[in-house]
Motif scaffolding. Structure first.
Motif, PDB file in Angstrom:
ATOM      1  N   CYS A  50       0.959  -1.012  -0.123  1.00  0.00           N
ATOM      2  CA  CYS A  50       0.034   0.210  -0.113  1.00  0.00           C
ATOM      3  C   CYS A  50       0.896   1.308   0.066  1.00  0.00           C
ATOM      4  O   CYS A  50       1.871   1.158   0.608  1.00  0.00           O
ATOM      5  CB  CYS A  50      -0.972  -0.162   1.209  1.00  0.00           C
ATOM      6  SG  CYS A  50      -1.906   1.386   1.338  1.00  0.00           S
ATOM      7  N   ARG A  57      -0.552  -6.370   0.726  1.00  0.00           N
ATOM      8  CA  ARG A  57      -1.732  -6.901   0.422  1.00  0.00           C
ATOM      9  C   ARG A  57      -1.857  -7.469  -1.048  1.00  0.00           C
ATOM     10  O   ARG A  57      -1.261  -7.250  -2.030  1.00  0.00           O
ATOM     11  CB  ARG A  57      -2.834  -5.637   0.570  1.00  0.00           C
ATOM     12  CG  ARG A  57      -2.406  -4.745   1.865  1.00  0.00           C
ATOM     13  CD  ARG A  57      -3.084  -5.063   3.024  1.00  0.00           C
ATOM     14  NE  ARG A  57      -3.007  -4.055   3.989  1.00  0.00           N
ATOM     15  CZ  ARG A  57      -3.470  -4.160   5.207  1.00  0.00           C
ATOM     16  NH1 ARG A  57      -3.823  -5.223   5.734  1.00  0.00           N
ATOM     17  NH2 ARG A  57      -3.372  -3.389   6.100  1.00  0.00           N
ATOM     18  N   GLN A  61      -7.339  -6.407  -2.190  1.00  0.00           N
ATOM     19  CA  GLN A  61      -7.566  -5.682  -1.153  1.00  0.00           C
ATOM     20  C   GLN A  61      -7.029  -4.314  -1.364  1.00  0.00           C
ATOM     21  O   GLN A  61      -6.767  -3.651  -0.297  1.00  0.00           O
ATOM     22  CB  GLN A  61      -6.705  -6.254   0.317  1.00  0.00           C
ATOM     23  CG  GLN A  61      -7.242  -7.599   0.744  1.00  0.00           C
ATOM     24  CD  GLN A  61      -6.425  -8.078   1.884  1.00  0.00           C
ATOM     25  OE1 GLN A  61      -5.146  -8.004   1.762  1.00  0.00           O
ATOM     26  NE2 GLN A  61      -6.955  -8.739   2.778  1.00  0.00           N
ATOM     27  N   LEU A  62      -6.677  -4.036  -2.492  1.00  0.00           N
ATOM     28  CA  LEU A  62      -6.132  -2.610  -2.874  1.00  0.00           C
ATOM     29  C   LEU A  62      -6.889  -1.839  -3.983  1.00  0.00           C
ATOM     30  O   LEU A  62      -7.765  -2.579  -4.536  1.00  0.00           O
ATOM     31  CB  LEU A  62      -4.641  -3.040  -3.582  1.00  0.00           C
ATOM     32  CG  LEU A  62      -3.831  -3.319  -2.482  1.00  0.00           C
ATOM     33  CD1 LEU A  62      -2.058  -3.577  -3.262  1.00  0.00           C
ATOM     34  CD2 LEU A  62      -3.308  -2.340  -1.441  1.00  0.00           C
ATOM     35  N   CYS A  75      -5.014   0.700   0.366  1.00  0.00           N
ATOM     36  CA  CYS A  75      -5.822   0.017   0.954  1.00  0.00           C
ATOM     37  C   CYS A  75      -7.406   0.080   0.929  1.00  0.00           C
ATOM     38  O   CYS A  75      -7.762   1.345   0.738  1.00  0.00           O
ATOM     39  CB  CYS A  75      -5.461  -0.373   2.311  1.00  0.00           C
ATOM     40  SG  CYS A  75      -3.862  -1.076   2.908  1.00  0.00           S
ATOM     41  N   CYS A  79      -6.868   1.993   5.234  1.00  0.00           N
ATOM     42  CA  CYS A  79      -5.910   1.308   5.961  1.00  0.00           C
ATOM     43  C   CYS A  79      -6.172   0.790   7.288  1.00  0.00           C
ATOM     44  O   CYS A  79      -6.139  -0.411   7.796  1.00  0.00           O
ATOM     45  CB  CYS A  79      -4.514   2.138   6.119  1.00  0.00           C
ATOM     46  SG  CYS A  79      -3.723   2.281   4.376  1.00  0.00           S
ATOM     47  N   LEU A  82      -9.137  -2.014   7.255  1.00  0.00           N
ATOM     48  CA  LEU A  82      -8.618  -3.170   6.784  1.00  0.00           C
ATOM     49  C   LEU A  82      -7.841  -3.756   8.027  1.00  0.00           C
ATOM     50  O   LEU A  82      -8.138  -5.048   8.256  1.00  0.00           O
ATOM     51  CB  LEU A  82      -7.752  -2.972   5.491  1.00  0.00           C
ATOM     52  CG  LEU A  82      -7.408  -4.379   4.803  1.00  0.00           C
ATOM     53  CD1 LEU A  82      -8.679  -5.036   4.525  1.00  0.00           C
ATOM     54  CD2 LEU A  82      -6.804  -3.995   3.708  1.00  0.00           C
ATOM     55  N   ASP A  83      -7.065  -3.128   8.604  1.00  0.00           N
ATOM     56  CA  ASP A  83      -6.322  -3.598   9.765  1.00  0.00           C
ATOM     57  C   ASP A  83      -7.131  -4.094  11.178  1.00  0.00           C
ATOM     58  O   ASP A  83      -7.083  -4.994  11.677  1.00  0.00           O
ATOM     59  CB  ASP A  83      -5.384  -2.656  10.597  1.00  0.00           C
ATOM     60  CG  ASP A  83      -4.000  -2.426   9.774  1.00  0.00           C
ATOM     61  OD1 ASP A  83      -3.721  -3.515   8.895  1.00  0.00           O
ATOM     62  OD2 ASP A  83      -3.379  -1.358   9.803  1.00  0.00           O
TER      63      ASP A  83
END
Length: 87
Positions: A50, A57, A61-62, A75, A79, A82-83
């Motif tokens: 990312c 990723r 997921q991007l 992301c 970001c 997603l985390d």
């Protein structure tokens, strides 16, 4: 070499941002006894990082966004989200 110089060669302190690791050279000349096998990248190896957070990723997921005049992979949806979803 004097004893102090030899001792400083045999023991090394590595200071990372959050933790300090102490390593020593074993009698067989190796610094580490074992290494974790495998790759830190899961799947078939088709990952990209990312542009914002730098984490690797998978392509799904991007997303592409225009940043600094160029299309960059970031992301999706963000970001932080997603985390939080990954735990």
């Amino acid at each position: 070499m004097d004893g102090f110089a030899v001792l400083s060669l045999l023991s090394t302190t590595i200071s990372c941002m959050s933790k300090t690791l102490q390593t020593k050279v074993a009698s067989n000349g190796l610094r580490y006894t074992s290494k974790v096998s495998g790759s830190p990248f899961l799947g078939n190896g088709s990952t990209m990082s990312c542009f914002r957070c730098g984490k690797h990723r998978t392509a799904d997921q991007l997303q592409t966004k225009k940043l600094i005049g160029r299309n960059q992979r970031v992301c999706k949806p963000s970001c932080a989200e997603l985390d939080a979803a990954r735990g």
